[in-house]
Design an enzyme around this catalytic site. Sequence first.
Site: not given
Ligand code: RIB
Length: 301
Positions: A41, A139, A216, A218, A242, A247-248, A283
Site C-alpha cells: 500500500k 501495513e 472511498t 468504489g 482488477d 484505493g492506493d 495490477g
Molecule cells: O492495496 C493493494 C495492496 O495491498 C497490494 O499491492 C498488496 O501488496 C497489499 O499491500
Amino acid sequence: MHGPLVVVGSINTDLVMRASRMPQPGETMMADGFAILPGGKGANQAVAMARLGASVEMIGRVGDDAFGGLARTALAESGVGVAGVQTMPGMSSGVAAILVEHNGENRILVASGANAHVGFDDVPDALLHTASMLVLQLEIPIETVYRLIETATVPVLLNPAPAIPLAVSRLRGVAFLVPNRGELAVLTGMPVTRTDDVVAAARRLVRAGIGCVIVTLGPDGAVLVTQARVAHVDAPIVEAVDTTGAGDGFIGAFAATLARSGDVDNALAVAVRYASLSVTRHGAQASYADATCFFQSTPTS
Ligand code: RIB
C-alpha cells in the site's frame, strides 16, 4: 506546500493469479494467469504520486531477497526517492498473494516480512517538519504510525488499511483520514450501508478531532466530510477488470494534486477519476497512469 510528499509504509511484491472464481475450501483449480508485480500500500501510493509528477520520498524496509531488489527498482524507476528504503540482511521482503476474479474483485493475503520492522526512527526528523504531507497506512507497526502522527508538524494523511481497530484518540490531529466503507465500519462500529450512514460515521471521526474524512466508495465515488461541509463526487462508469490498488491510486492522486494545487475539491475530483481509470487495468502500480496519459484520458480535469 514545498517539501516532498513523504510516504512511510509497506513495500510488497504481489503474486497475482486471475481466475473465473475463487477456489472452494479443499478445492484445487487452474488459474487463468499469473504475474509478479510491485505492490504494497505504501509503495503503491508513492508510485501513483510520482507518476502524477509529485516529488516523493519513500520510507520503508525490504529484505535482502530477490523481491526486495525488484520492489526497490520499481519505486526508483517510477521516480520515487528510495534513499529511505532500508535493506534488512537475512529478512524476507513483504509479499502479497492476490487472487483476482473476472469481475475485478480481489482477495489479498499479506506476509509482512521486513515491513514489520519499520520504526519511528527510520524517518529522518527533518522530514516530519518539512514534508508537504506525511502519508501513512497500516501495513507497518501501529506504534510507528501513532508516534509519527503525534510527532509530525506537517499535515498527515492516514489510510487506515488494512482494517484494524484503532485508538481513535491517537488519531487526533490527522488532517486527512481516507478509509473505504469497510475500514470506516471497523473504525467506528457504525453502520455504513447507505451514504447517510457513511456521513454520520465520518462525522463522528471529525468530532473526535480529525480534520477531514474522505470515504472511498468504489463505483459510487467518494464522500468528503469536514466540520463545515459534506461533498460527494461521483465516479465515472467504467468496466473494472482488477480493483487491486485502486484505493492506493486514489490516495496517491489526491496527495499529488493537493500538493500541486492546494485545492482539496480539485484533488478529490482527480483522485476519483484516477482510481476509476486504474480499475480498468491489471495490477496495482502497473495500473497507474502517468500525468500525460491520465489527463489525456480524462480531459475535463
Ligand atoms: O492495496 C493493494 C495492496 O495491498 C497490494 O499491492 C498488496 O501488496 C497489499 O499491500
